[in-house]
Design an enzyme around this catalytic site. Structure first.
Site, mmCIF file in Angstrom:
data_model
loop_
_atom_site.group_PDB
_atom_site.id
_atom_site.type_symbol
_atom_site.label_atom_id
_atom_site.label_comp_id
_atom_site.label_asym_id
_atom_site.label_seq_id
_atom_site.Cartn_x
_atom_site.Cartn_y
_atom_site.Cartn_z
ATOM 1 N N GLU A 130 -6.729 20.764 -31.314
ATOM 2 C CA GLU A 130 -7.388 19.964 -32.349
ATOM 3 C C GLU A 130 -7.506 18.498 -31.951
ATOM 4 O OE1 GLU A 130 -6.630 18.368 -36.896
ATOM 5 O OE2 GLU A 130 -5.434 20.058 -36.150
ATOM 6 N N ARG A 145 3.044 8.839 -38.171
ATOM 7 C CA ARG A 145 3.428 10.149 -38.682
ATOM 8 C C ARG A 145 4.797 10.543 -38.149
ATOM 9 N NH1 ARG A 145 -2.397 13.437 -38.325
ATOM 10 N NH2 ARG A 145 -3.586 11.797 -39.399
ATOM 11 N N ARG A 155 1.339 14.615 -29.245
ATOM 12 C CA ARG A 155 1.953 14.587 -30.577
ATOM 13 C C ARG A 155 2.944 13.433 -30.619
ATOM 14 N NH1 ARG A 155 1.696 18.584 -34.200
ATOM 15 N NH2 ARG A 155 1.149 20.126 -32.588
ATOM 16 N N SER A 170 -11.037 16.240 -37.426
ATOM 17 C CA SER A 170 -11.213 17.076 -38.606
ATOM 18 C C SER A 170 -12.045 16.316 -39.625
ATOM 19 C CB SER A 170 -9.862 17.460 -39.223
ATOM 20 O OG SER A 170 -9.221 16.335 -39.781
ATOM 21 N N ARG A 188 -5.438 11.632 -28.367
ATOM 22 C CA ARG A 188 -5.919 12.981 -28.036
ATOM 23 C C ARG A 188 -7.247 12.944 -27.281
ATOM 24 N NH1 ARG A 188 -3.798 17.283 -32.630
ATOM 25 N NH2 ARG A 188 -1.635 16.513 -32.600
#
Length: 424
Positions: free
Chosen positions: A348, A261, A276, A351, A388
């Site tokens: 987060e 990403r 991140r 998901s 994460r």
């Protein structure tokens, strides 16, 4: 894409969904007009083509001046049919272009609002009171460097900012998480997969990642391929162009893959450590099912994510994501936010999205049901985003001496190790 019938039977529903997303409502008006133009153009082309065919039979039977007139009309019709078919193709292309910009229809009950207006629906576990334990918690990077688990300096040297190297126990920790996640998913009935991390444009576009998320995608221009940001892309496209028998549904897959990403727009955010980053590995669940079962499967996927986090003994909350924060393909999404001690907030980590028939329509994935052939539903759910989860393990299970306690569920995958210490 959405079912085009909604533009004709209830365009206001599409308008409401767009408004809930904070997206263009005017786009729906453009689509309604484009749909009318498309259908009238197709009808006009078909009418002319039918006349052309009927004239062909009359010409064969006609003689003299009548035949000459019919031949002249036939020549004119050939020109008219060609032009009409071109108009119909252009109208179809315009309609498809607009349809791809419309987000999935938001499911009733999704909280309204933007990124900060999701609703916390569950809280699991209690954050540790480090003050009561007599020490100040360290962040994951300090712990990781102390353990010899994370090397940011050399990751940056190799690849640039927001890259890292997992070393020693850090690499072993990811492998342990991989095995735990895959074993759990297999117990739940998922078929393990290791799909390509490079995909064709139609796979990326079909899953909705070349719309609003395009700026976050890496593209290899020389090969016209994309690096996936999630194995959802490959798992969705796995059955593209296929018709799946109802008896074989649901199809449950769980994939391990690297994810890439750009993190566009995140300049200056979470620059420390591995929260991140531009590349990370992930275990992703994916389901193809009867649309009637989609909401039930959404709850199941959320349940699996919760069970995994509970096994790792990490406090977390479940967020019902607000309509304005949904991706293009998602009709509803639940996020799990784990407690990050050094930031004293939940962040987060997983998901799960119900994409209903949206991706299946774009990828032409259909099921053969008792009532006919129609699109299936697709759903995705993150089981373990490695970086994460590693962060949450290091920070939540750290001890005063700099070691890290290993959750019981993870110990069999680390050779029975109960504590992580430097060099061990």
């Amino acid at each position: 894409m959405i079912d085009p019938k909604w533009l004709r039977v209830d365009p206001d529903r599409v308008r409401r969904s767009q408004a809930l997303r904070g997206a263009s409502v005017e786009l729906v008006d453009d689509l309604v007009a484009a749909d009318e133009t498309r259908r009238s153009s197709i009808l006009a082309a078909e009418t002319l083509r039918a006349e052309q065919k009927s004239l062909g039979k009359l010409v064969a039977q006609a003689k003299g001046d009548e035949k000459a007139e019919l031949l002249a009309r036939t020549r004119q019709l050939a020109t008219d049919v060609k032009a009409s078919q071109a108009d119909a193709a252009a109208a179809e292309a315009r309609f498809d272009e607009l349809m791809k910009q419309v987000g999935n229809l938001v499911i009733d009950g999704v909280p309204e609002g933007g990124e900060d207006e999701g609703v916390i629906i569950e809280t699991h576990g209690t954050p540790r009171d480090f003050v009561a334990e007599g020490f100040e918690p360290k962040d994951h990077l300090e712990i990781g460097e102390h353990l010899g688990a994370i090397d940011m300096e050399r990751g940056t040297k190799i690849s640039g900012s927001r890259f890292y190297v997992l070393t020693g126990i850090g690499a072993q920790l990811e492998i342990a998480l991989l095995n735990l996640a895959m074993n759990k998913a297999t117990e739940w009935g998922f078929t393990p997969m290791i799909p390509p991390a490079l995909v064709k444009p139609e796979a990326m576009d079909g899953t909705g990642f070349l719309g609003q998320a395009a700026q976050d995608v890496y593209r290899l221009e020389a090969d016209d391929l994309y690096l996936v940001g999630t194995s959802e892309v490959a798992l969705a496209a796995y059955h593209s162009g296929e018709i799946l028998d109802e008896a074989t549904l649901p199809r449950q897959y769980v994939a391990y893959s690297p994810c890439f990403r750009r993190e566009a727009g995140s300049y200056g955010k979470d620059t420390r450590g591995i929260f991140r980053v531009h590349w990370f590995d992930k275990v992703e669940m994916f389901v193809h099912c009867d649309p009637a079962d989609a909401e039930d499967w959404h709850q199941r996927l959320l349940g699996y994510e919760k069970e995994f986090l509970q096994a790792l003994e990490v406090p977390f909350q479940v967020l019902d994501v607000a309509s304005g924060d949904l991706g293009l393909s998602a009709a509803r999404k639940f996020d799990c936010y784990a407690w990050l001690p050094t930031q004293e907030r939940y962040r987060e980590v997983t998901s799960t999205s119900n994409c209903t028939e949206f991706q299946a329509r774009r990828l032409s994935i259909r099921g053969r049901f008792s009532d006919g052939v129609r699109p299936v539903a697709t759903l995705n759910g993150t089981l373990c985003a490695m970086t994460r989860i590693i962060i949450m393990l290091l920070e939540n299970h750290q001890q005063a001496d700099g070691s890290v306690r290993v959750p019981e569920a993870l110990r069999p995958y680390l050779g029975g190790r109960e504590v992580l210490t430097p060099g061990a």
